[in-house]
Design a protein around this motif. Structure first.
Motif, PDB file in Angstrom:
ATOM      1  N   LEU A 160     -26.014  -3.003 -11.887  1.00 50.12           N
ATOM      2  CA  LEU A 160     -25.520  -2.806 -10.534  1.00 50.12           C
ATOM      3  C   LEU A 160     -24.913  -1.405 -10.473  1.00 50.12           C
ATOM      4  CD1 LEU A 160     -24.779  -5.981 -11.422  1.00 50.12           C
ATOM      5  CD2 LEU A 160     -23.995  -6.043  -9.056  1.00 50.12           C
ATOM      6  N   GLY A 181     -29.047  -7.100 -16.257  1.00 54.46           N
ATOM      7  CA  GLY A 181     -28.873  -6.805 -14.842  1.00 54.46           C
ATOM      8  C   GLY A 181     -28.006  -5.568 -14.675  1.00 54.46           C
ATOM      9  N   GLN A 234     -25.318 -17.279 -15.686  1.00 54.64           N
ATOM     10  CA  GLN A 234     -25.046 -15.838 -15.636  1.00 54.64           C
ATOM     11  C   GLN A 234     -24.230 -15.393 -16.853  1.00 54.64           C
ATOM     12  OE1 GLN A 234     -23.571 -14.513 -11.761  1.00 54.64           O
ATOM     13  NE2 GLN A 234     -24.443 -16.311 -10.783  1.00 54.64           N
ATOM     14  N   GLY A 293     -28.843  -3.719  -8.449  1.00 55.39           N
ATOM     15  CA  GLY A 293     -27.828  -4.373  -7.644  1.00 55.39           C
ATOM     16  C   GLY A 293     -26.779  -3.392  -7.139  1.00 55.39           C
ATOM     17  N   THR A 347     -28.946  -8.178  -6.127  1.00 60.99           N
ATOM     18  CA  THR A 347     -27.635  -8.691  -6.534  1.00 60.99           C
ATOM     19  C   THR A 347     -26.528  -7.885  -5.862  1.00 60.99           C
ATOM     20  OG1 THR A 347     -28.569  -9.308  -8.658  1.00 60.99           O
ATOM     21  CG2 THR A 347     -26.165  -9.211  -8.523  1.00 60.99           C
ATOM     22  N   CYS A 371     -21.761 -12.083  -1.312  1.00 61.98           N
ATOM     23  CA  CYS A 371     -21.764 -11.602  -2.698  1.00 61.98           C
ATOM     24  C   CYS A 371     -22.233 -12.702  -3.653  1.00 61.98           C
ATOM     25  CB  CYS A 371     -20.351 -11.165  -3.113  1.00 61.98           C
ATOM     26  SG  CYS A 371     -19.895  -9.564  -2.411  1.00 61.98           S
ATOM     27  N   ASP A 372     -22.913 -12.291  -4.709  1.00 64.28           N
ATOM     28  CA  ASP A 372     -23.361 -13.243  -5.733  1.00 64.28           C
ATOM     29  C   ASP A 372     -22.263 -13.538  -6.737  1.00 64.28           C
ATOM     30  OD1 ASP A 372     -26.260 -13.534  -5.042  1.00 64.28           O
ATOM     31  OD2 ASP A 372     -26.111 -11.360  -5.200  1.00 64.28           O
ATOM     32  N   ARG A 432     -25.070  -7.660 -18.428  1.00 67.19           N
ATOM     33  CA  ARG A 432     -24.768  -7.342 -17.025  1.00 67.19           C
ATOM     34  C   ARG A 432     -23.876  -6.103 -17.047  1.00 67.19           C
ATOM     35  NH1 ARG A 432     -23.267 -12.115 -12.991  1.00 67.19           N
ATOM     36  NH2 ARG A 432     -25.388 -11.830 -12.216  1.00 67.19           N
TER      37      ARG A 432
END
Ligand SMILES: Nc1nc2c([nH]c(=O)n2[C@H]2C[C@H](O)[C@@H](COP(=O)(O)OP(=O)(O)OP(=O)(O)O)O2)c(=O)[nH]1
Ligand SMILES: [Mg+2]
Length: 332
Positions: free
Chosen positions: A210, A208, A147, A224, A245, A264-265, A178
């Motif tokens: 969120l 990614g 990650q 996410g 996510t 949670c990831d 991210r």
């Protein structure tokens, strides 16, 4: 108990009661030319038997972690290695002991790895690592391998949405992969437009995304969800599907436990240092960060006064990396 045998009073209560000893372990990430990673299965009769681990073992008194790793991999696998870069050092609380799992990349190795102590070996593609049950300390190790080490939290746009969009693009161009979409002080239309920009650009960059707090928007748009700390108490089950996510902001042990229980990831923990938004308010510091990290089996980003220059020290304290608004928002 005599005074000299009494553990230092600055340890948190649980450690003080149990008088945990610290075990230093050096482990290696061995990669083959196809990019697969070598895991070994812990044999019966030892702690954590049956779980898969990165090969390695205990650092002996007077030994450096590098020497311990080379010795262990020779003993356990019959290979000779060159120790490479540090990946992460994970402090983890286990029943009756505190583990310091010091994980290094193996830069080069000679020989053919064999399970010389009867342990099964597996060459595992990185995207299959999650299929191998591992000890709690290895969850952040796999996080560090797979990650991003930086988690950008977007600032609010003020009155200039075009500048915000341009800076968003600059952050992705600078390597951010991210992002947490978090904007305050804008109406619904502006928010929708900013989100659409972020969503399109992240998709294109393979980053990614969120969204802060808004489970409905996360579900509807397939991004996410990042829960605020207060929201951890509002749900009693994972609020999004398993393949979405889920992350959370945490400030203390209770938040961390709730985040882990919700599935949670990864999480964000802090403030570690003083931040520009809360001048004069001291952070928890790295020692306290590491102490809280010990009781959680998740990738944890350090937040609060952090920037790219803090990633190495973060990794030494078991963090996935750093999360930041200002520290990661590109200045043009
Ligand atoms: N090598 C290794 N150990 C790990 C990992 N994750 C993890 O929790 N551990 C724990 C398991 C053990 O409690 C400890 C390693 O100790 P060990 O018993 O394997 O040590 P060793 O290889 O020197 O073997 P031994 O002769 O002492 O049995 O660290 C990991 O990925 N690799
Ligand atoms: Mg071992």
């Amino acid at each position: 108990m005599s005074d000299s045998a009494r553990p230092p009073p600055n340890l948190p209560p649980r450690e003080r009661r149990e008088g945990h000893r610290t075990v230093h372990v050096a482990a290696g990430v061995i990669t083959d030319p196809r990019g697969r990673i070598l895991l070994a299965r812990r044999t019966e009769g030892r702690d954590l038997a049956g779980l898969w681990e990165f090969p390695g073992g205990k650092v002996e008194p007077g030994e450096t972690p590098e020497a311990a790793l080379a010795r262990e991999l020779h003993e356990e696998l019959g290979i000779d290695i060159d120790v490479g870069a540090a990946l992460i050092n994970v402090p983890q609380a286990y029943p009756g002991k505190r583990l310091q799992l010091d994980v290094r990349h193996v830069a080069a190795w000679r020989g053919t790895p064999k399970g010389r102590e009867g342990q099964a070996l597996a060459w595992v593609a990185p995207d299959k690592l999650a299929r191998y049950p591992m000890p709690p300390a290895d969850v952040p190790v796999v996080g560090a391998l797979l990650q991003p080490d930086r988690y950008l939290v977007t600032p609010s746009p003020g009155d200039d949405d075009a500048a915000w969009c341009a800076q968003f693009d600059a952050a992705l161009a600078a390597g951010i992969r991210r992002v947490q979409f978090r904007v305050h002080g804008v109406d619904a239309d502006r928010r929708r437009a900013l989100f659409a920009h972020a969503h399109a650009r992240c998709r294109k960059a393979g980053a990614g995304l969120l969204v802060n707090g808004d489970a409905a928007l996360a579900q509807a748009s397939g991004v996410g969800l990042h829960l605020r700390a207060a929201q951890l108490r509002a749900f009693d089950a994972r609020p999004v599907a398993d393949d979405v996510t889920l992350a959370a902001s945490c400030h203390d042990d209770e938040d961390l436990a709730l985040a882990q229980a919700l599935g949670c990831d990864f999480v964000v923990l802090g403030p570690v240092a003083e931040t520009a938004s809360h001048p004069g308010q001291a952070g928890i510091g790295w020692a306290r960060f590491a102490e809280m990290r010990e009781r959680t089996s998740l990738p944890i980003y350090a937040i609060g006064g952090m920037g790219p220059q803090d990633i190495a020290v973060a990794r030494r304290h078991g963090a996935q990396g750093v999360a930041a608004i200002r520290g990661l928002w590109s200045r043009r």
